[in-house]
Design a protein around this motif. Structure first.
Motif, PDB file in Angstrom:
ATOM      1  N   PRO A 141       0.630  -1.368  -0.077  1.00 11.78           N
ATOM      2  CA  PRO A 141       0.030  -0.094  -0.031  1.00 11.78           C
ATOM      3  C   PRO A 141       0.840   1.193   0.021  1.00 11.78           C
ATOM      4  CG  PRO A 141      -0.784  -1.555   1.506  1.00 11.78           C
ATOM      5  CD  PRO A 141       0.321  -2.031   1.213  1.00 11.78           C
ATOM      6  N   ASP A 162      -1.886   4.088  -4.201  1.00  9.51           N
ATOM      7  CA  ASP A 162      -2.816   2.861  -3.865  1.00  9.51           C
ATOM      8  C   ASP A 162      -3.797   2.936  -2.713  1.00  9.51           C
ATOM      9  OD1 ASP A 162       0.070   0.159  -4.302  1.00  9.51           O
ATOM     10  OD2 ASP A 162      -1.520   0.938  -5.621  1.00  9.51           O
ATOM     11  N   THR A 163      -3.061   3.870  -1.726  1.00  9.01           N
ATOM     12  CA  THR A 163      -4.012   4.336  -0.664  1.00  9.01           C
ATOM     13  C   THR A 163      -4.958   5.493  -0.971  1.00  9.01           C
ATOM     14  OG1 THR A 163      -2.612   5.908   0.308  1.00  9.01           O
ATOM     15  CG2 THR A 163      -2.297   3.700   1.107  1.00  9.01           C
ATOM     16  N   GLU A 178      -3.241   8.647  -0.875  1.00 12.56           N
ATOM     17  CA  GLU A 178      -2.186   8.846  -2.210  1.00 12.56           C
ATOM     18  C   GLU A 178      -3.164   9.043  -3.705  1.00 12.56           C
ATOM     19  OE1 GLU A 178       1.705   6.360  -0.898  1.00 12.56           O
ATOM     20  OE2 GLU A 178      -0.300   5.389  -1.495  1.00 12.56           O
ATOM     21  N   GLN A 179      -4.299   8.464  -3.555  1.00 10.42           N
ATOM     22  CA  GLN A 179      -4.978   8.625  -4.799  1.00 10.42           C
ATOM     23  C   GLN A 179      -5.735  10.079  -4.797  1.00 10.42           C
ATOM     24  OE1 GLN A 179      -8.119   5.519  -4.551  1.00 10.42           O
ATOM     25  NE2 GLN A 179      -6.597   3.869  -5.177  1.00 10.42           N
TER      26      GLN A 179
END
Length: 139
Positions: free
Chosen positions: A61, A66-67, A70-71
């Motif tokens: 992650p 991916d988290t 972060e997105q």
């Protein structure tokens, strides 16, 4: 193999690899562990943080976007880059010019030193730090 942080009687700090903790003890007892700076064999283990291995499942992650956080940052970066002009290190000067009416009003993003950003805020120039580096600084 194990790495120990070591220090000598003259407070020189260094590290070295050993086959095991027992191997370190045996080499030290035989006088074979010496400071690379001064040559002293009065060497002791120094305080060190343990190296903790992270499994691939736990590590995944943290890579890429991916988290959810972060997105969200990646989406924010894309939106800012698509809807504003990158002015680089001229950010502070250009933000002042826009604020004072000496340059056309538009959305900009760029880079400046912390002290300069504080000055902009004190002057009433609306600025905010971004949670990402400009595209030119990423590899």
């Amino acid at each position: 193999m194990i790495r120990f942080n070591l220090t000598c009687e003259k407070d020189h700090v260094f590290d070295s690899w050993f086959a095991s903790g027992a191997a370190y003890d045996a080499l030290k007892a035989a006088g074979h562990v010496a400071c690379p700076v001064c040559g002293s064999t009065a060497v002791e283990k120094a305080l060190m943080a343990p190296a903790v291995a992270v499994s691939r499942k736990e590590e995944a992650p943290l890579r890429g976007a991916d988290t959810p956080v972060e997105q969200a940052i990646a989406a924010l970066k894309k939106q800012i880059e698509e809807n504003s002009e990158y002015v680089g290190m001229n950010f502070a000067a250009e933000a002042r010019r826009i604020h004072q009416g000496d340059a056309p009003e538009r959305a900009i993003h760029g880079e400046t030193r912390l002290e300069e950003a504080k000055k902009l805020m004190e002057e009433g120039v609306p600025v905010a730090p971004l949670p990402f580096l400009p595209a030119r600084k990423t590899n």
